[in-house]
Design an enzyme around this catalytic site. Sequence first.
Site, PDB file in Angstrom:
ATOM      1  N   GLU A 188      -1.904   9.874   8.511  1.00 27.82           N
ATOM      2  CA  GLU A 188      -2.736  10.389   7.427  1.00 27.82           C
ATOM      3  C   GLU A 188      -4.028  10.979   7.951  1.00 27.82           C
ATOM      4  O   GLU A 188      -4.439  10.731   9.087  1.00 27.82           O
ATOM      5  CB  GLU A 188      -2.987   9.312   6.364  1.00 27.82           C
TER       6      GLU A 188
ATOM      7  N   LYS B  13       0.818  -1.227   0.000  1.00 25.39           N
ATOM      8  CA  LYS B  13       0.000   0.000   0.000  1.00 25.39           C
ATOM      9  C   LYS B  13       0.842   1.263   0.000  1.00 25.39           C
ATOM     10  O   LYS B  13       0.503   2.239  -0.649  1.00 25.39           O
ATOM     11  CB  LYS B  13      -0.891   0.017   1.247  1.00 25.39           C
TER      12      LYS B  13
ATOM     13  N   ARG C 111      -6.753  -8.543  -8.637  1.00 25.12           N
ATOM     14  CA  ARG C 111      -7.430  -9.825  -8.811  1.00 25.12           C
ATOM     15  C   ARG C 111      -8.823  -9.569  -9.365  1.00 25.12           C
ATOM     16  O   ARG C 111      -9.254  -8.428  -9.449  1.00 25.12           O
ATOM     17  CB  ARG C 111      -7.568 -10.521  -7.467  1.00 25.12           C
TER      18      ARG C 111
END
Lengths: 468, 215, 759
Positions: free
Chosen positions: A213, A119, A314
């Site tokens: 964040e 990530k 995916r």
Amino acid sequence: MKDRVLIANRGEIAIRIMRACKELGLDYVIVYTDADQDSQHVHLAMEDQDGRKRAWRVASYTDPNDILAVADHTGCTAIHPGYGFFSEDYRFARRVTIRDRPLTFIGPNWEVIKSLGDKINTKRVANRLGIPTIPGTDGPIYNEMEAEEVATQLLDNQQQQKIKNPSILVKAAAGGGGMGIEEVFRIEQLRRVYRQVQNYAKRQFGDGGVLIEQCLRDYNHLEVQLVCSRHGERLHFGTRNCTIQSTGRQKRLEAAPGFDVSCFTYDFDAPKVLRQIVDYSLKLADHVNYDNVGTWEWIVARNGTPYLLEVNTRIQVENDVSARISYLHNKQPNLLREQIRLALGDTMGYDQKSIDFRGSSIELRLVAEDTNRGFAPWIGTISQFSFPQEDWAAVYTHVPFDRAYTIPSEYDPNLALVLVWGDDMTMAKNRARQFLDGTVIEGHNNHGEAIMTNIPYLRGNLERLLTF
Amino acid sequence: MHDDIDFDQILNQYRSDPFEYIDVRTSHTGLLQFRAKEEDVVEGVTGEWQHIKGTLLFELERERNIKPVHSSVIGVVSSIERSLEGKFVEAGETVMTIRHPLKKREIIERILKNVLSIFPAPERAKYFFAMDIQSRIDKHGQRSISIKPNDEILTMSLMKRDTPVSYQGAPGIIHSVYFEPGQTIDQGQPLLGICSEDTLPLIQKIIARVKAEWD
Amino acid sequence: MEHTRKRLAKCEEGITYLCQIKEGSDWGNLSGLTSKLEGLKNSFYDYSEEQFSDEVSQLEESLTFLTERCQEDISPMDRVRIVRSPLRFSLKDILENVYEDYTELGGEGEANIDPAMVVAKANILRRVKNRVFTQQVMVIGHEKGHGEEYRNGGSSKPWGNEKALRFMQVAETEGIPIHCYIFTPGAFPVEEYPGAAQQIARNLYAMAKLRVPIVSIISEGGSGGAEAIGLSDLRLMFSHGYYSVISPEGAAAIEGRVKDGLKAPKELVEQCAEHLKITAEDNLELGTIDRIVEEPPLGAKHDDFAFFKKLRYEMMRATDEVVLRTKSLRAFRAYELKLKKSDDDDSTMEVDADTTIHIDINWELNADERKRLIALRAKKYREMASKAYCSETNRFNDFWNSACTKTAKVYYTITYDILKRQQKQVEKVIKEVSGEGSSFLKRLTAPFSAAYDFVVHKPAGRGIVRQSSPSPRQEALALEFGDTYTSPLANEDRTITCPNSLKSGCKDLWIPDLYGEFCGVCENCGHHFPLEYKWYLNNLFDRDSIQEFNKKIGAGNPLNHPILRKKLQPVKNETKRESANITFQAKVMDVDLIVTMLYSDFRNGTVGAAEGEKFVRACELAKLQRKPLLAYVHTTGGIRIQEGTMGVIQMPKCTVAVRDYVDAGGLYIVVYDNNSYAGPVASFLGCSFYQFAIRSSRIGFAGHRVIRDTTGQDIPPDYHSARNALKRGHIHGIWDRRDFRRNLHQALMTMGGRNLYYR
């Protein structure tokens, strides 16, 4: 050489892959565990005999050695990982493709899985390309002063945007799954929380790196469906909205397209935002040379600001909800078929312009669970299982219709996916209600109590779709 | 209440067939090579620290890893699935059966299963001892653990969720454990055999009786 | 008649003794002698006194003849059997006959913390011109006992060695010399606290700097057990003793690859005893001992009183010598001269006259003398085995090296001693004056440090300037495992089963993942599969920071052992290395350090003269450059058996060197990996204050087999596991291989403090 696909998954996705293979004229082999021997995916493969054994019992769906041993023994040339299990495991994908007897991994190449599976890395790459991500650090911080600087800035920015009750999240960089996350509202709290998270991270992961964040509330969760080939062709199949989730962040209701002005009066230009996130998604896909199906997950704030959350490398459960609003030569495509075909090296054969988006669609995930008690799974035996037959709906399930079925306690109690579609969202919602009304699911658990499903929850949440 | 146990009948039953037949299954797929024959006498795990492996029964080759499988019990190989020799087998395939002569201790356990108050599995699930119980067992042994109703003694792992299981039944000590931690147990199967204070004399009687009459 | 009977008894004893030495009566005419003895014993009353006396005289004559013949071509193995004979003198006999009176300390007889180790405070008598002086000595030694089971054959337990150490410290407090008598087949190899290896290491570490004279003498010198009380200023040896790295039987079992529970063939044992060069003469020649104390033919027995007198003389003379050497060379020479003169004077007199010393020497040392004593001891060990390894030396090289060392010494002295001290002083003053922030300090010291940098870097002319490189943390992140180096083990498409799979349910691991990304660690249970030493070289240290030194010092074959003749060169060719010890300078996250690394590929990481020498030189370099010293033990199988006592002597030699380094302020960290056993662990590794282990490693003194053979007991499979070593307090932590770099850096910072060279 004609390809033979090993399906390394269970449940409804195994059946969908099986069908897609057959439609493409490919042979297939499935694996299953002891606990799943009554599952429909095993039955279908067992019945499909013609002298070949297509169903093999393995120790576990997550044992790569058993899966590859069966693949070798049965002469498979490709592996479809479905979703979950090995689908985003770059090590598995790497092993499959670089072993002495290499196989095709039906999914993006392993380097892409690895780089987008991280990530922090995804965020860094996106930022470099000017793609918006959640404001905050794009790498671990080890220094208190630096942390304070970042935190101050994040809080100030929110203040300027007039966000109510601004706050930030302090996370362990090496963590995941909600562990080691603390919320901070005032800068005075930061030092204490920073040290706390840092110590936790050091103890737990052996690395004291911390991420900071902005904490986002009041947002919608959108997804962009991309389909890419091994030949550099990259198309999108529109957007969908997956905001309605269970307490455990499990999706329950999805709709496409991602916003619909008939459902809610947005504070922003919805079609423009949807276009924006599609363009950004394609930009990142181009940059990393993405080469199979994938989903770009976005957070859109109430004011219309999009932030890239992560990339799922995916096929997803809800891929079909996008397919049901996209028409190729006037037909709804099957994205699994596209995925397999493209992974095996086919070219796309059409371009973006040939995809016509129209109407609306909804996916309902039917699960045996008690939605009032934290979505607790229900297990027991299903005695009656039937759905209405409509040409505006499709059902994917591994639960057999013709016999009783005991939900295996080893896996999630998913029962079926229901897709409904119509000319517009109102029509789709009405059809969804109508469909749920005609659905019959009966069963009992060990104590003789009747089955609990999330049908009332699904019905009750239909109105919440596509709103803030 | 158990005074009417017909010991002679039970013991005779064991005398006529003093064996347990244990199926040996493959733990995963692979190419099978037998290393034992019918009627071979096999050893179980031995050594002061259970560090000496039992007799080699077969080898299973998967992904170029040849895995030897050793016997876990003492006994005689009573049958072998010869048709599987040299074949690629699935996981969980029964490949041979071992006839294991029951030891005195095992016979006592079996008889006691009818006498002890049994705590059955509430669901088909995996079971573990609760953390504190496990540490007490590790330290003092299971027989030192006395439990009473509503004690949280087990953790049930079901649908990826752990739920504590509290004990229901007469208070007593954990005499026998019938499950392996982490293995799926069917609903209703016995998990624990609890010995309450009033059954203690009976249990001692059974043990003494079997010890005296079995050799 | 009684007298004759005693003579006969004596003959019987002599014959029994010979039978013991020759393992039965097959040798010479022993069987004839035996039957003759039996005959005489049975027909005692058939003879007249005179006749009988004649018969006994005959027997005595034959026995003397046989004894002489035996002594003439005595084999090393014969010596081993002499030493093990219950008829041989033991420590108890020495205490009774050499010393005037004594009190046993730390136990008595069987009521003893360890009856195999005897400690006694004893008085020794000195007669000078009709005046009698008594001098106190601490006597420490192994007691084999005359067939007493509880003595354990002189095999001292860890707590016995601990007792010895305790009373050595008493002697140090009291300022009296220590006499060590070594009568041990080896240490009792158990790990129970304090642990055989740990305790021997502690003894060696303490003895390296014990501030009183130590004299030791060897009768049976069984490797590590002998070293536990063997490090001394003067090392003597009985003429019929043996001093060896391993028992000949043990060597034969290894060499002949004898299966568990079986005995090695007799010929092989004899051969091994021969090859190991275990006799007093061999050891004198090799320089591991200083003098030989002669025994009567076939060795002294418990009633050889003349021998004990001689022993007293030798022990006193040795102690005098040690004491005098600390005073001045002149004093020592004068003493020698005087002694020689009195020897000459006495030569006409009776034999036992030369066993007294008529010079009064005070054994107490003053502060300067103590310093010299320790310096001489260090020098003695530094020079040991210096001819037992290969090195490419020539005079120019030597000169160049010594010149370099001297320059470096000046440079480092300026850098660390003079400048650092000044800087510290300045800092201290500033702190005291201002008491506030470091910014002020920085401003004040900035110009000073600029000058300091200038001085520091000029003489060396090397680029040690610390650039404002990225922070160590960032660098650590950038250098991901497997980035630069992947183990060659990973190049195989195959899976492997984790040894804990049954217990922990680990899935089979795919080799390329295991040896690549997982760094050889099972992702499920954390079991560490062994990795080659090159992996560590490439992943533990900062990129391109490794600078090897003393690469040319190579393992030799000091005993000309046939196994090394055959195998040494091939292993050198194979590994492209000269010894089992790699020494280098390196950096870990920007911290400079000196590393010594024993690795498995070269004769299982065994330590011989070359390895020890390289270790000592690493200590010296670390001391010179004021850098921390890391001993990373990839694997060590112990002392290299084929180097015999040249190997054993590395134990004290390296311990003395590392003690010197630590006392100078050095930080010495040991990290064990894979397998670390025996001598090195029982000395220079085990003496470190800061020992750690990598997961799944084993640390100990002796392996399962040796333990079973010596103690008769089986040990649990995890007896030597790192976890048990941690429990016993041997190590302080178990590190995951993947965190090795980070943990090492942290250990350096926390243990080393600001200067990484503490104090």
